[in-house]
Design a protein around this motif. Structure first.
Motif, short mmCIF file in Angstrom:
data_model
loop_
_atom_site.label_atom_id
_atom_site.label_comp_id
_atom_site.label_asym_id
_atom_site.label_seq_id
_atom_site.Cartn_x
_atom_site.Cartn_y
_atom_site.Cartn_z
N PHE A 1 77.88 33.67 15.61
CA PHE A 1 78.08 34.22 16.95
C PHE A 1 77.40 35.57 17.10
O PHE A 1 77.25 36.32 16.14
CB PHE A 1 79.58 34.39 17.23
CG PHE A 1 80.29 33.12 17.52
CD1 PHE A 1 80.70 32.28 16.48
CD2 PHE A 1 80.56 32.73 18.82
CE1 PHE A 1 81.36 31.10 16.74
CE2 PHE A 1 81.22 31.55 19.08
CZ PHE A 1 81.62 30.73 18.05
N GLY B 1 78.88 39.54 21.50
CA GLY B 1 79.53 39.39 22.78
C GLY B 1 79.02 40.34 23.85
O GLY B 1 78.56 41.45 23.54
N LYS C 1 76.11 24.08 26.48
CA LYS C 1 75.44 23.89 25.19
C LYS C 1 74.05 23.31 25.41
O LYS C 1 73.82 22.55 26.36
CB LYS C 1 76.26 22.96 24.29
CG LYS C 1 76.49 21.58 24.88
CD LYS C 1 77.42 20.75 24.02
CE LYS C 1 77.68 19.39 24.68
NZ LYS C 1 78.67 18.57 23.91
N GLU D 1 84.55 38.07 28.50
CA GLU D 1 83.55 38.34 27.47
C GLU D 1 82.83 37.03 27.14
O GLU D 1 83.47 35.98 27.02
CB GLU D 1 84.19 38.93 26.22
CG GLU D 1 83.18 39.49 25.24
CD GLU D 1 83.77 40.48 24.26
OE1 GLU D 1 85.00 40.53 24.10
OE2 GLU D 1 82.98 41.23 23.62
N LEU E 1 84.21 26.62 25.59
CA LEU E 1 82.80 26.29 25.76
C LEU E 1 82.39 26.39 27.21
O LEU E 1 83.04 25.84 28.09
CB LEU E 1 82.52 24.88 25.24
CG LEU E 1 81.08 24.42 25.30
CD1 LEU E 1 80.23 25.20 24.29
CD2 LEU E 1 80.99 22.92 25.02
N GLY F 1 91.73 32.35 23.51
CA GLY F 1 90.67 31.91 22.62
C GLY F 1 89.39 31.68 23.39
O GLY F 1 89.31 31.91 24.59
N LEU F 2 88.36 31.24 22.67
CA LEU F 2 87.08 31.00 23.31
C LEU F 2 87.02 29.56 23.81
O LEU F 2 87.54 28.64 23.19
CB LEU F 2 85.94 31.20 22.30
CG LEU F 2 85.53 32.63 22.01
CD1 LEU F 2 86.57 33.35 21.16
CD2 LEU F 2 84.17 32.65 21.31
N TYR G 1 79.94 30.61 24.91
CA TYR G 1 81.38 30.52 25.05
C TYR G 1 81.86 31.68 25.93
O TYR G 1 81.26 32.75 25.96
CB TYR G 1 82.07 30.62 23.69
CG TYR G 1 81.86 29.42 22.80
CD1 TYR G 1 80.72 29.31 22.01
CD2 TYR G 1 82.81 28.40 22.75
CE1 TYR G 1 80.53 28.22 21.19
CE2 TYR G 1 82.62 27.30 21.92
CZ TYR G 1 81.47 27.21 21.15
OH TYR G 1 81.28 26.13 20.34
N PHE H 1 80.04 34.94 24.72
CA PHE H 1 79.46 34.90 23.38
C PHE H 1 78.40 33.81 23.30
O PHE H 1 78.64 32.67 23.69
CB PHE H 1 80.54 34.61 22.34
CG PHE H 1 81.54 35.70 22.16
CD1 PHE H 1 82.70 35.73 22.91
CD2 PHE H 1 81.33 36.72 21.24
CE1 PHE H 1 83.65 36.74 22.76
CE2 PHE H 1 82.25 37.73 21.06
CZ PHE H 1 83.41 37.74 21.83
N PHE I 1 74.83 27.55 22.02
CA PHE I 1 76.06 27.47 22.80
C PHE I 1 76.35 28.81 23.46
O PHE I 1 76.01 29.87 22.93
CB PHE I 1 77.25 27.12 21.89
CG PHE I 1 77.07 25.88 21.06
CD1 PHE I 1 76.44 25.96 19.83
CD2 PHE I 1 77.53 24.66 21.50
CE1 PHE I 1 76.26 24.82 19.04
CE2 PHE I 1 77.36 23.52 20.73
CZ PHE I 1 76.73 23.59 19.50
N GLN J 1 85.41 34.05 26.82
CA GLN J 1 86.75 34.43 26.38
C GLN J 1 87.41 35.28 27.46
O GLN J 1 86.95 36.39 27.74
CB GLN J 1 86.69 35.21 25.07
CG GLN J 1 88.08 35.54 24.51
CD GLN J 1 88.01 36.34 23.23
OE1 GLN J 1 87.11 37.15 23.03
NE2 GLN J 1 88.95 36.11 22.34
#
Lengths: 114, 113
Positions: B103, B106, B49, B88, B46, B43-44, B36, B90, B34, B38
């Motif tokens: 994770f 980042g 994937k 950012e 998606l 929050g993070l 993600y 991840f 995945f 931010q």
């Protein structure tokens, strides 16, 4: 459609105080997670709950406890806060499947311990 | 146990230039991968994937990633970045059959006007 809701958004504690971070999801997800985010360290898993009634330690569980109250709610407790626990805490959830469901995150709780 | 390495902690790039954010992973079992994103004080969410099938995966906001099993990599790319891509990013890995998600540290993408 709220998704994952965390409370509070901000908290300041003194060393030795206790508090509980609350997390609830309304997506009928089985799995729930608590992560902490620190600069230069990414997200580190504290605890997770694969399903209602189960909890497991992650990478950094020391100093924390969790409760999976029901399918919707997963709380994180700091019994005696320490400055090293100053961080941003994220709750997440994911749905059914053998690991192929992505995580859905809350907006985080920014905790400062003085 | 699985691990994720994001090789660049910060990547500055000019607006409209292409970008690649690198991610390598290690795992003893097959994995789901995945990316993600931010944005500040959020929050993070998606981005994309990889579960199975085609190794080139397309995500939101024009991003795509390529899964390379032999190199255990899952690099993220965008052909032309926009100021709004400053965030950012991840990379995360989840072993098949397991619930634990790991994770990387980042990568901060800074898009320069």
């Amino acid at each position: 459609n709220a998704g994952v809701t965390q409370t509070p958004k901000f908290q300041v504690l003194k060393t030795g105080q206790s508090m509980t971070l609350q997390c609830a999801q309304d997506m009928n997800h089985n799995s729930m997670y608590w992560y902490r985010q620190d600069p230069g360290m990414g997200l580190r898993l504290i605890y997770y709950s694969a399903s209602e009634g189960t909890t497991d330690k992650g990478e950094v569980p020391n100093g924390y406890n969790v409760s999976r109250l029901n399918k919707r709610e997963f709380s994180l407790r700091l019994e005696s806060a320490a400055p090293s626990q100053t961080s941003v805490y994220f709750c997440a959830s994911s749905g059914q499947g053998a690991g192929n469901s992505p995580l859905h995150f809350g907006n985080g709780t920014r905790l400062t311990v003085t | 146990a699985q691990s994720v390495t994001q090789l660049d902690s910060q990547v500055p790039v000019f607006e409209e230039a292409p970008v690649e954010l690198r991610c390598n992973y290690s795992s003893s079992v097959s994995v789901y991968l995945f990316w993600y994103v931010q944005y500040p004080n959020q929050g993070l969410q998606l981005l994309l994937k990889y579960l199975s099938g085609s190794t080139l995966v397309k995500g939101i906001n024009g991003f795509e990633a390529e899964f390379n099993k032999s190199q255990t990599s899952f690099h993220l790319r965008k052909p032309s970045v926009h100021i709004s891509d400053t965030a950012e990013y991840f990379c995360a890995v989840r072993p098949g059959g397991y619930q634990k998600v790991t994770f990387g540290i980042g990568t901060k993408l800074q898009v320069i006007p």
